[in-house]
Design a protein around this motif. Structure first.
Motif, PDB file in Angstrom:
ATOM      1  N   LEU A 199     -18.137   6.013 -30.514  1.00  0.00           N
ATOM      2  CA  LEU A 199     -18.913   6.972 -31.146  1.00  0.00           C
ATOM      3  C   LEU A 199     -20.108   6.986 -30.864  1.00  0.00           C
ATOM      4  N   LEU A 200     -20.475   5.826 -30.538  1.00  0.00           N
ATOM      5  CA  LEU A 200     -21.989   5.540 -29.959  1.00  0.00           C
ATOM      6  C   LEU A 200     -22.275   6.123 -28.695  1.00  0.00           C
ATOM      7  N   ASP A 201     -21.165   5.990 -27.836  1.00  0.00           N
ATOM      8  CA  ASP A 201     -21.472   6.515 -26.586  1.00  0.00           C
ATOM      9  C   ASP A 201     -21.305   7.913 -26.565  1.00  0.00           C
ATOM     10  N   ALA A 202     -20.431   8.496 -27.696  1.00  0.00           N
ATOM     11  CA  ALA A 202     -20.312   9.879 -27.669  1.00  0.00           C
ATOM     12  C   ALA A 202     -21.691  10.559 -28.338  1.00  0.00           C
ATOM     13  N   ALA A 203     -22.287   9.702 -29.093  1.00  0.00           N
ATOM     14  CA  ALA A 203     -23.461  10.391 -29.889  1.00  0.00           C
ATOM     15  C   ALA A 203     -24.583  10.432 -28.893  1.00  0.00           C
ATOM     16  N   ALA A 204     -24.596   9.316 -28.329  1.00  0.00           N
ATOM     17  CA  ALA A 204     -25.805   9.276 -27.060  1.00  0.00           C
ATOM     18  C   ALA A 204     -25.527  10.484 -25.934  1.00  0.00           C
TER      19      ALA A 204
ATOM     20  N   VAL B  37     -16.549   2.291 -33.365  1.00  0.00           N
ATOM     21  CA  VAL B  37     -18.094   2.346 -33.392  1.00  0.00           C
ATOM     22  C   VAL B  37     -18.790   2.607 -32.006  1.00  0.00           C
ATOM     23  N   THR B  38     -18.073   1.845 -30.964  1.00  0.00           N
ATOM     24  CA  THR B  38     -18.638   1.748 -29.789  1.00  0.00           C
ATOM     25  C   THR B  38     -18.207   3.290 -29.191  1.00  0.00           C
TER      26      THR B  38
ATOM     27  N   ARG C 225     -28.826   5.528 -25.088  1.00  0.00           N
ATOM     28  CA  ARG C 225     -27.411   4.393 -25.056  1.00  0.00           C
ATOM     29  C   ARG C 225     -27.633   3.221 -25.564  1.00  0.00           C
ATOM     30  N   TRP C 226     -26.806   2.745 -26.072  1.00  0.00           N
ATOM     31  CA  TRP C 226     -26.800   1.485 -26.591  1.00  0.00           C
ATOM     32  C   TRP C 226     -25.608   0.478 -25.953  1.00  0.00           C
ATOM     33  N   ASP C 227     -26.038  -0.617 -25.811  1.00  0.00           N
ATOM     34  CA  ASP C 227     -25.256  -1.438 -24.879  1.00  0.00           C
ATOM     35  C   ASP C 227     -23.798  -1.961 -25.865  1.00  0.00           C
TER      36      ASP C 227
ATOM     37  N   PHE D 123     -27.820  -1.792 -34.117  1.00  0.00           N
ATOM     38  CA  PHE D 123     -28.201  -2.220 -35.312  1.00  0.00           C
ATOM     39  C   PHE D 123     -29.504  -2.632 -35.092  1.00  0.00           C
ATOM     40  N   ALA D 124     -30.040  -3.184 -33.998  1.00  0.00           N
ATOM     41  CA  ALA D 124     -31.413  -3.766 -33.774  1.00  0.00           C
ATOM     42  C   ALA D 124     -32.268  -2.602 -33.684  1.00  0.00           C
TER      43      ALA D 124
END
Length: 91
Positions: free
Chosen positions: A7-12, A4-5, A68-70, A76-77
């Motif tokens: 993919l979050l970085d790649a999506a950002a 998840v982390t 970018r999400w930390d 989720f927030a």
């Protein structure tokens, strides 16, 4: 680093494939969050939790530069805030 982390970085970083791969991994949690948000809405609301998840997800990763999400919790927030904004706009 979890999937998840990563993919979050790649999506950002505007990786559309990563955004598509991310959804199935977070969908269940997003659906629960949407159902909880919808439980507080007035009767007669026409928006369904599934549609709320999809609209919020598009706002998070679907348009232009994604933030970018930390970490997971940050994502989720942000999703909860996006859902709240969708509901406010619907009202």
């Amino acid at each position: 680093m979890s999937d998840v982390t990563r993919l979050l970085d790649a999506a950002a970083a505007a990786d559309r494939l990563a955004a598509a791969e991310l959804l199935p991994l977070v969908y269940g949690e997003l659906r629960k969050l949407a159902a909880a948000r919808m439980a507080g809405e007035a009767e007669g609301q026409t928006l369904q939790p599934t549609a709320l998840v999809h609209e919020a997800y598009l706002r998070l990763v679907g348009l232009g530069d994604s933030p970018r999400w930390d970490h997971r919790g940050h994502f989720f927030a942000a999703a909860a805030e996006a859902m709240r904004r969708v509901l406010v706009e619907q009202a």
